[in-house]
Design a protein around this motif. Structure first.
Motif, PDB file in Angstrom:
ATOM      1  N   GLU A  48      10.217  -6.452 -12.726  1.00 41.24           N
ATOM      2  CA  GLU A  48      10.817  -7.045 -11.744  1.00 41.24           C
ATOM      3  C   GLU A  48      10.801  -5.875 -10.586  1.00 41.24           C
ATOM      4  O   GLU A  48      10.570  -5.889  -9.367  1.00 41.24           O
ATOM      5  CB  GLU A  48      12.314  -7.072 -11.995  1.00 41.24           C
ATOM      6  CG  GLU A  48      13.044  -7.947 -10.727  1.00 41.24           C
ATOM      7  CD  GLU A  48      14.326  -8.246 -11.837  1.00 41.24           C
ATOM      8  OE1 GLU A  48      15.429  -7.513 -11.428  1.00 41.24           O
ATOM      9  OE2 GLU A  48      14.503  -9.564 -12.297  1.00 41.24           O
ATOM     10  N   MET A  58       7.433  -5.564  -9.289  1.00 45.66           N
ATOM     11  CA  MET A  58       7.189  -6.511  -8.086  1.00 45.66           C
ATOM     12  C   MET A  58       7.973  -6.385  -6.680  1.00 45.66           C
ATOM     13  O   MET A  58       7.541  -6.563  -5.552  1.00 45.66           O
ATOM     14  CB  MET A  58       7.535  -7.907  -8.625  1.00 45.66           C
ATOM     15  CG  MET A  58       6.557  -8.503  -9.388  1.00 45.66           C
ATOM     16  SD  MET A  58       4.839  -8.218  -9.143  1.00 45.66           S
ATOM     17  CE  MET A  58       4.893  -9.300  -7.630  1.00 45.66           C
ATOM     18  N   GLU A  59       9.191  -5.920  -6.915  1.00 45.48           N
ATOM     19  CA  GLU A  59      10.096  -5.622  -5.540  1.00 45.48           C
ATOM     20  C   GLU A  59       9.353  -4.363  -4.865  1.00 45.48           C
ATOM     21  O   GLU A  59       8.973  -4.857  -3.691  1.00 45.48           O
ATOM     22  CB  GLU A  59      11.494  -5.124  -6.143  1.00 45.48           C
ATOM     23  CG  GLU A  59      12.204  -6.094  -6.493  1.00 45.48           C
ATOM     24  CD  GLU A  59      13.666  -5.808  -7.107  1.00 45.48           C
ATOM     25  OE1 GLU A  59      14.404  -6.556  -7.579  1.00 45.48           O
ATOM     26  OE2 GLU A  59      13.873  -4.593  -6.864  1.00 45.48           O
ATOM     27  N   THR A  86       5.795  -5.694  -3.286  1.00 43.66           N
ATOM     28  CA  THR A  86       5.681  -6.656  -2.330  1.00 43.66           C
ATOM     29  C   THR A  86       6.560  -6.006  -0.954  1.00 43.66           C
ATOM     30  O   THR A  86       5.917  -6.167  -0.035  1.00 43.66           O
ATOM     31  CB  THR A  86       6.397  -7.963  -2.655  1.00 43.66           C
ATOM     32  OG1 THR A  86       7.734  -7.572  -3.162  1.00 43.66           O
ATOM     33  CG2 THR A  86       5.636  -8.585  -3.555  1.00 43.66           C
ATOM     34  N   ASP A  87       7.431  -5.100  -0.945  1.00 46.11           N
ATOM     35  CA  ASP A  87       8.127  -4.481   0.169  1.00 46.11           C
ATOM     36  C   ASP A  87       7.159  -3.461   0.542  1.00 46.11           C
ATOM     37  O   ASP A  87       7.160  -3.465   1.927  1.00 46.11           O
ATOM     38  CB  ASP A  87       9.177  -3.562  -0.628  1.00 46.11           C
ATOM     39  CG  ASP A  87      10.417  -4.633  -0.869  1.00 46.11           C
ATOM     40  OD1 ASP A  87      10.548  -5.581  -0.472  1.00 46.11           O
ATOM     41  OD2 ASP A  87      11.422  -3.829  -1.421  1.00 46.11           O
ATOM     42  N   ARG A 130       4.318  -5.629   2.551  1.00 45.89           N
ATOM     43  CA  ARG A 130       4.904  -6.128   3.455  1.00 45.89           C
ATOM     44  C   ARG A 130       4.943  -5.262   4.766  1.00 45.89           C
ATOM     45  O   ARG A 130       4.782  -5.541   5.848  1.00 45.89           O
ATOM     46  CB  ARG A 130       6.126  -7.160   3.355  1.00 45.89           C
ATOM     47  CG  ARG A 130       5.787  -8.426   2.405  1.00 45.89           C
ATOM     48  CD  ARG A 130       6.880  -9.199   2.559  1.00 45.89           C
ATOM     49  NE  ARG A 130       6.570 -10.594   2.277  1.00 45.89           N
ATOM     50  CZ  ARG A 130       6.709 -11.091   0.795  1.00 45.89           C
ATOM     51  NH1 ARG A 130       7.427 -10.317  -0.063  1.00 45.89           N
ATOM     52  NH2 ARG A 130       6.166 -12.118   0.234  1.00 45.89           N
ATOM     53  N   TYR A 171       7.667 -14.194  -6.193  1.00 47.57           N
ATOM     54  CA  TYR A 171       7.859 -13.178  -5.329  1.00 47.57           C
ATOM     55  C   TYR A 171       6.409 -13.243  -4.161  1.00 47.57           C
ATOM     56  O   TYR A 171       6.411 -12.607  -3.347  1.00 47.57           O
ATOM     57  CB  TYR A 171       7.229 -11.482  -5.770  1.00 47.57           C
ATOM     58  CG  TYR A 171       8.718 -10.882  -6.729  1.00 47.57           C
ATOM     59  CD1 TYR A 171       9.644 -10.124  -5.820  1.00 47.57           C
ATOM     60  CD2 TYR A 171       8.867 -11.241  -7.994  1.00 47.57           C
ATOM     61  CE1 TYR A 171      10.552  -9.645  -6.734  1.00 47.57           C
ATOM     62  CE2 TYR A 171       9.928 -10.571  -8.670  1.00 47.57           C
ATOM     63  CZ  TYR A 171      10.816  -9.881  -8.042  1.00 47.57           C
ATOM     64  OH  TYR A 171      12.183  -9.486  -8.731  1.00 47.57           O
ATOM     65  N   SER A 172       5.791 -14.540  -4.417  1.00 49.01           N
ATOM     66  CA  SER A 172       5.059 -14.680  -3.375  1.00 49.01           C
ATOM     67  C   SER A 172       5.344 -15.826  -2.275  1.00 49.01           C
ATOM     68  O   SER A 172       6.440 -16.024  -2.423  1.00 49.01           O
ATOM     69  CB  SER A 172       3.537 -15.420  -4.075  1.00 49.01           C
ATOM     70  OG  SER A 172       4.105 -16.662  -4.649  1.00 49.01           O
ATOM     71  N   ASP A 173       4.640 -15.693  -1.338  1.00 49.49           N
ATOM     72  CA  ASP A 173       4.970 -16.753  -0.376  1.00 49.49           C
ATOM     73  C   ASP A 173       4.358 -18.144  -0.589  1.00 49.49           C
ATOM     74  O   ASP A 173       5.223 -19.021  -0.260  1.00 49.49           O
ATOM     75  CB  ASP A 173       4.351 -16.249   1.021  1.00 49.49           C
ATOM     76  CG  ASP A 173       4.952 -15.029   1.375  1.00 49.49           C
ATOM     77  OD1 ASP A 173       6.022 -14.903   1.437  1.00 49.49           O
ATOM     78  OD2 ASP A 173       3.906 -14.092   1.730  1.00 49.49           O
ATOM     79  N   ARG A 230      12.035 -18.919  -5.587  1.00 49.47           N
ATOM     80  CA  ARG A 230      11.616 -18.257  -4.490  1.00 49.47           C
ATOM     81  C   ARG A 230      13.054 -17.565  -3.772  1.00 49.47           C
ATOM     82  O   ARG A 230      13.323 -16.713  -3.472  1.00 49.47           O
ATOM     83  CB  ARG A 230      10.573 -18.517  -3.421  1.00 49.47           C
ATOM     84  CG  ARG A 230       9.473 -18.453  -3.797  1.00 49.47           C
ATOM     85  CD  ARG A 230       8.342 -18.500  -2.942  1.00 49.47           C
ATOM     86  NE  ARG A 230       6.814 -18.617  -3.235  1.00 49.47           N
ATOM     87  CZ  ARG A 230       6.314 -19.755  -3.679  1.00 49.47           C
ATOM     88  NH1 ARG A 230       6.508 -20.722  -3.327  1.00 49.47           N
ATOM     89  NH2 ARG A 230       5.062 -19.604  -4.133  1.00 49.47           N
ATOM     90  N   THR A 260      14.939 -15.569  -6.249  1.00 50.80           N
ATOM     91  CA  THR A 260      14.622 -14.165  -6.122  1.00 50.80           C
ATOM     92  C   THR A 260      14.830 -13.429  -4.775  1.00 50.80           C
ATOM     93  O   THR A 260      15.379 -12.347  -4.783  1.00 50.80           O
ATOM     94  CB  THR A 260      13.075 -14.207  -6.477  1.00 50.80           C
ATOM     95  OG1 THR A 260      12.605 -14.840  -7.639  1.00 50.80           O
ATOM     96  CG2 THR A 260      12.530 -12.788  -6.323  1.00 50.80           C
ATOM     97  N   ARG A 274      17.399 -10.128  -4.474  1.00 50.07           N
ATOM     98  CA  ARG A 274      16.835  -8.780  -3.765  1.00 50.07           C
ATOM     99  C   ARG A 274      17.951  -8.291  -2.981  1.00 50.07           C
ATOM    100  O   ARG A 274      18.134  -7.175  -2.836  1.00 50.07           O
ATOM    101  CB  ARG A 274      15.488  -9.180  -3.413  1.00 50.07           C
ATOM    102  CG  ARG A 274      14.441  -9.125  -4.099  1.00 50.07           C
ATOM    103  CD  ARG A 274      13.231  -9.578  -3.449  1.00 50.07           C
ATOM    104  NE  ARG A 274      12.575  -8.410  -3.063  1.00 50.07           N
ATOM    105  CZ  ARG A 274      11.244  -8.102  -2.666  1.00 50.07           C
ATOM    106  NH1 ARG A 274      10.419  -9.297  -2.853  1.00 50.07           N
ATOM    107  NH2 ARG A 274      10.931  -6.936  -2.400  1.00 50.07           N
TER     108      ARG A 274
END
Lengths: 232, 188
Positions: free
Chosen positions: A184, A187-188, A191-192, A195, A213-215, B141, B144, B148
């Protein structure tokens, strides 16, 4: 089942990709598209062709037929040197197992792509340390990969994948070898970081919690892809 | 022999009995009794339908124009109506199958019914599973993202929901991998 024509503004697109390994068909008309700053999960069961799709998109494996365009340019028209240069400077890679060089320290591992591109050691390690701070592993700079945990090693690998400022990050099961909590966090941070630099992320995973975590997601089944956002 | 009894039909009875009967009618006109038998065979091993439920559902479907009376047999006993699905009924089933369910606990029975009906009516059951996966991921999503930006309590609450949704998705993936086998079994 196949993705329709790529939408405008895509950074990386593929259409009607076909690839076979001997009698085994890995891709059978797959399509793909991604915009800058977008995180797209590529999902599907084992053997569905999702890793082959990633390898084709990244220019590691040439498709038997079909079109792959990066920044408007057909990849099939590039020679080996151009494709290698693309992989070194425009693309970043993270795999299930960090694949760090065991003889090098963590900061040397992160700095390696810059060194290969000709950046001085001092400059490369300074940039590398900055990325290690963002990935919360700067305290491991002088340790070797064998001395850090799996989760820490994977963060080092993510830092290495981002150190050249890639426009596309390819991540193949990046948390596959980690427990939930470490996965986790990776992934945070991944992706941060992506982006914040507007990098596109192609995220191959079979784990729903990682895909969350994807769009959006693309499903690959029997070598064919389905873009779920554009399918509905 | 394939057994359906591991799947409770409570959700089917509560939510989608009309669609299930309509789906069963797609293979051809049937009497109410035949419909009940087909339903019990495919979906109601441990909880068979009552005749009253069949006839009240058929009356509603008739009133809504989703089925029509295809013929009436007069015998020694009461008249037996034979029902046929209408074009509107086929469209209704089509829409029901294509609409993903709102992710919730104990969803599997409804999804199971949809998958079996899709296979029985030669529709693409893989599409139903793909659409459902997408719907689940949409919820995941949101959770999640909330996690966060939330505190530890938010994280724990969202984690609980995420793990339940993930369990659904594991069932979806396993079912997708078993579609060919299931297609053979339901055709028996």
């Amino acid at each position: 089942m196949n993705a329709p024509a790529a939408p405008a503004g895509s950074l990386l697109t593929a259409e009607d990709l076909r690839k076979a390994y001997g009698p085994t068909v890995a891709l059978d008309g797959a399509g793909f598209s991604i915009h800058p700053g977008e995180v797209v999960a590529v999902m599907g069961p084992s053997g569905s062709g999702k890793s082959t799709l990633l390898h084709c998109l990244a220019g590691i494996v040439p498709p038997d037929s079909g079109s792959i365009r990066y920044a408007g340019r057909e990849m099939a028209t590039m020679n080996d040197a151009e494709r290698s240069s693309l992989r070194r400077s425009e693309f970043g890679f993270v795999f299930q197992f960090g694949q760090l060089v065991p003889e090098l320290t963590c900061v040397e591992n992160v700095a390696l792509p810059l060194r290969l591109n000709g950046t001085s050691r001092k400059e490369a390690e300074k940039t590398a340390l900055g990325w290690m701070q963002r990935l919360e592993v700067d305290d491991l700079a002088k340790k070797r990969p064998g001395e850090v945990s799996g989760g820490q090693g994977q963060r080092v690998a993510v830092a290495r994948s981002l150190v050249t400022g890639p426009r596309v990050l390819f991540a193949d099961e990046p948390t596959g070898a980690l427990d939930s909590l470490n996965g986790e966090r990776v992934m945070e941070l991944l992706t941060d970081a992506a982006r914040s630099t507007n990098a596109a992320v192609v995220l191959v995973t079979h784990e729903a919690r990682v895909a969350a975590y994807s769009d959006r997601e693309i499903v690959v089944r029997d070598g064919r892809s389905r873009d779920m956002e554009r399918a509905v | 022999m394939y057994t359906h009894c591991v799947y409770t039909v409570c959700r089917v009875l509560g939510m989608s009995i009309g669609h299930t009967l309509l789906g069963l009618l797609e293979s051809g006109p049937r009497h109410g009794y035949d419909l009940k038998r087909a339903f019990d065979e495919k979906f109601g091993h441990d909880r068979p339908l009552h005749y009253g439920q069949v006839y009240s559902t058929m009356s509603r479907l008739l009133k809504n124009g989703l089925v029509e009376v295809d013929g009436i047999e007069a015998g020694g006993g009461p008249e037996r109506k034979r029902y046929a699905i209408t074009d509107a009924g086929i469209t209704d089933v089509e829409q029901w199958l294509a609409t993903p369910e709102k992710p919730a606990e104990y969803l599997q029975s409804t999804l199971y019914t949809k998958v079996v009906l899709a296979l029985l009516t030669h529709r693409d059951a893989g599409d139903i599973l793909d659409n459902q996966r997408s719907e689940h991921l949409r919820s995941m999503r949101i959770l999640t993202d909330r996690k966060r930006h939330g505190d530890l309590a938010d994280q724990l609450v969202c984690d609980h929901a995420l793990f339940h949704l993930e369990a659904d998705l594991r069932w979806l993936e396993l079912t997708a991998a078993r579609l060919d086998k299931l297609r053979v079994e339901v055709a028996r």
